[in-house]
Design a protein around this motif. Structure first.
Motif, PDB file in Angstrom:
ATOM      1  N   GLU A  20       1.578   7.162  -6.935  1.00 57.77           N
ATOM      2  CA  GLU A  20       0.447   7.922  -7.193  1.00 57.77           C
ATOM      3  C   GLU A  20       1.034   9.414  -6.724  1.00 57.77           C
ATOM      4  N   GLU A  21       1.470   9.475  -5.575  1.00 57.75           N
ATOM      5  CA  GLU A  21       1.993  10.840  -5.308  1.00 57.75           C
ATOM      6  C   GLU A  21       2.945  11.435  -6.124  1.00 57.75           C
ATOM      7  N   ARG A  33       0.810  -1.253   0.124  1.00 57.05           N
ATOM      8  CA  ARG A  33      -0.140  -0.050   0.071  1.00 57.05           C
ATOM      9  C   ARG A  33       0.858   1.377   0.021  1.00 57.05           C
ATOM     10  N   ALA A  34       2.057   1.160   0.704  1.00 59.53           N
ATOM     11  CA  ALA A  34       2.741   2.453   0.818  1.00 59.53           C
ATOM     12  C   ALA A  34       3.661   2.924  -0.616  1.00 59.53           C
ATOM     13  N   GLU A  35       3.915   1.758  -1.125  1.00 60.47           N
ATOM     14  CA  GLU A  35       4.384   1.731  -2.439  1.00 60.47           C
ATOM     15  C   GLU A  35       3.541   2.442  -3.392  1.00 60.47           C
ATOM     16  N   ARG A  36       2.283   1.692  -3.541  1.00 56.91           N
ATOM     17  CA  ARG A  36       1.255   2.272  -4.500  1.00 56.91           C
ATOM     18  C   ARG A  36       0.918   3.970  -3.895  1.00 56.91           C
ATOM     19  N   GLN A  37       0.868   4.193  -2.962  1.00 52.36           N
ATOM     20  CA  GLN A  37       0.776   5.627  -2.571  1.00 52.36           C
ATOM     21  C   GLN A  37       1.722   6.344  -2.937  1.00 52.36           C
ATOM     22  N   LEU A  38       2.972   6.026  -2.749  1.00 57.84           N
ATOM     23  CA  LEU A  38       4.141   6.578  -3.220  1.00 57.84           C
ATOM     24  C   LEU A  38       4.149   6.974  -4.858  1.00 57.84           C
ATOM     25  N   GLU A  83       1.270  12.335  -9.432  1.00 59.22           N
ATOM     26  CA  GLU A  83       0.483  13.617  -9.122  1.00 59.22           C
ATOM     27  C   GLU A  83       1.470  14.942  -9.260  1.00 59.22           C
TER      28      GLU A  83
END
Length: 282
Positions: free
Chosen positions: A244-245, A237-242, A248
């Motif tokens: 996505e950020e 989850r942390a990797e996916r969030q990174l 952006e």
């Protein structure tokens, strides 16, 4: 006219003369009276450090602002500059609590540089100010970490235990104590400590991975597997969030390309979310 030819043979006084150097007339100020062989010629900070106390009025220095400067350096991984800012903050602080914070943070910055000997010294300086203050538990657990990395494993556990004695609700202290106990093969005690850390809110992938390792040592393989899977999900989850950020940010940069440039006001990274000044290592 007076005939002054006879004066040419005048002898000056044969007195004691001046000392070497003459104390009341010396070109070199006393603060520079040092052994040059002990100064690194490439260290451009040495003269400034020696003159700080002579050139800077202590009342004109805001030690709290220096702490924030150091934390901003830490935010951008400029740890060497951070150590200098924290040391100056400690030097000019009138409040012992601020001085202690500065020494703790200086130790953290040294640890990030893997300068564990310097980190140990900074944490000990912090504890010498007050070994039971609100910052003492952080100093103790960080000192335990630095001692472990420096090879002083026996002392590390002592300081980890001291940290939780000072603050029973210090989650990072319980986690560090669990790690040191597990390394000694004391898995049951380690499990108790890491469960305390989790109950106090410290639940991340690193903590869960350590708990899974401890459970394996105790033969609790099913529970260990379940905990390890949860840790892996957190990491994913942390990797996916990174990712996505980053997308952006790239989109925002592309959207502003070609626009006229104006004055840009930078946010202070040290103020975001009112971050604590102390950085606790695990």
């Amino acid at each position: 006219m007076t005939d002054r030819e006879g004066d040419r043979d005048h002898r000056f006084s044969d007195g004691q003369g001046f000392g070497d150097p003459y104390d009341d007339f010396d070109l070199d100020p006393p603060e520079l009276d040092v052994d040059p062989s002990k100064i690194d010629p490439v260290d451009s900070r040495v003269v400034a450090d020696m003159l700080d106390e002579h050139n800077v009025v202590k009342d004109d220095v805001d030690a709290g602002e220096l702490l924030d400067v150091g934390l901003n350096y830490v935010q951008i991984n400029r740890y060497e500059q951070a150590t200098e800012a924290f040391e100056r903050a400690a030097r000019f602080a009138d409040d012992e609590r601020v001085e202690q914070e500065a020494w703790v943070n200086k130790g953290v910055a040294h640890a990030e540089l893997e300068e564990y000997d310097e980190a140990i010294g900074a944490y000990r300086e912090a504890l010498s100010i007050d070994d039971s203050s609100e910052h003492a538990a952080t100093a103790e657990t960080n000192l335990a970490y630095a001692l472990w990395e420096f090879g002083e494993t026996a002392q590390a556990l002592d300081h980890a235990e001291r940290a939780v004695e000072l603050d029973e609700r210090f989650a990072e202290g319980w986690f560090n104590r669990a790690f040191f106990l597990a390394e000694r093969g004391l898995a049951e005690e380690a499990l108790h400590c890491i469960d305390n850390a989790i109950r106090l809110g410290l639940r991340n992938a690193k903590v869960l991975e350590e708990k899974a390792t401890i459970l394996e040592e105790l033969g609790e393989y099913d529970e260990a597997e379940a905990i390890a899977e949860e840790a892996n999900e957190m990491l994913e989850r942390a990797e996916r969030q990174l990712v996505e950020e980053r997308r952006e940010m790239q989109g925002q940069e592309a959207g502003t390309a070609g626009q006229p440039r104006g004055d840009v006001e930078l946010d202070d990274p040290g103020r975001e979310g009112e971050r604590d000044r102390e950085w606790q290592l695990e």
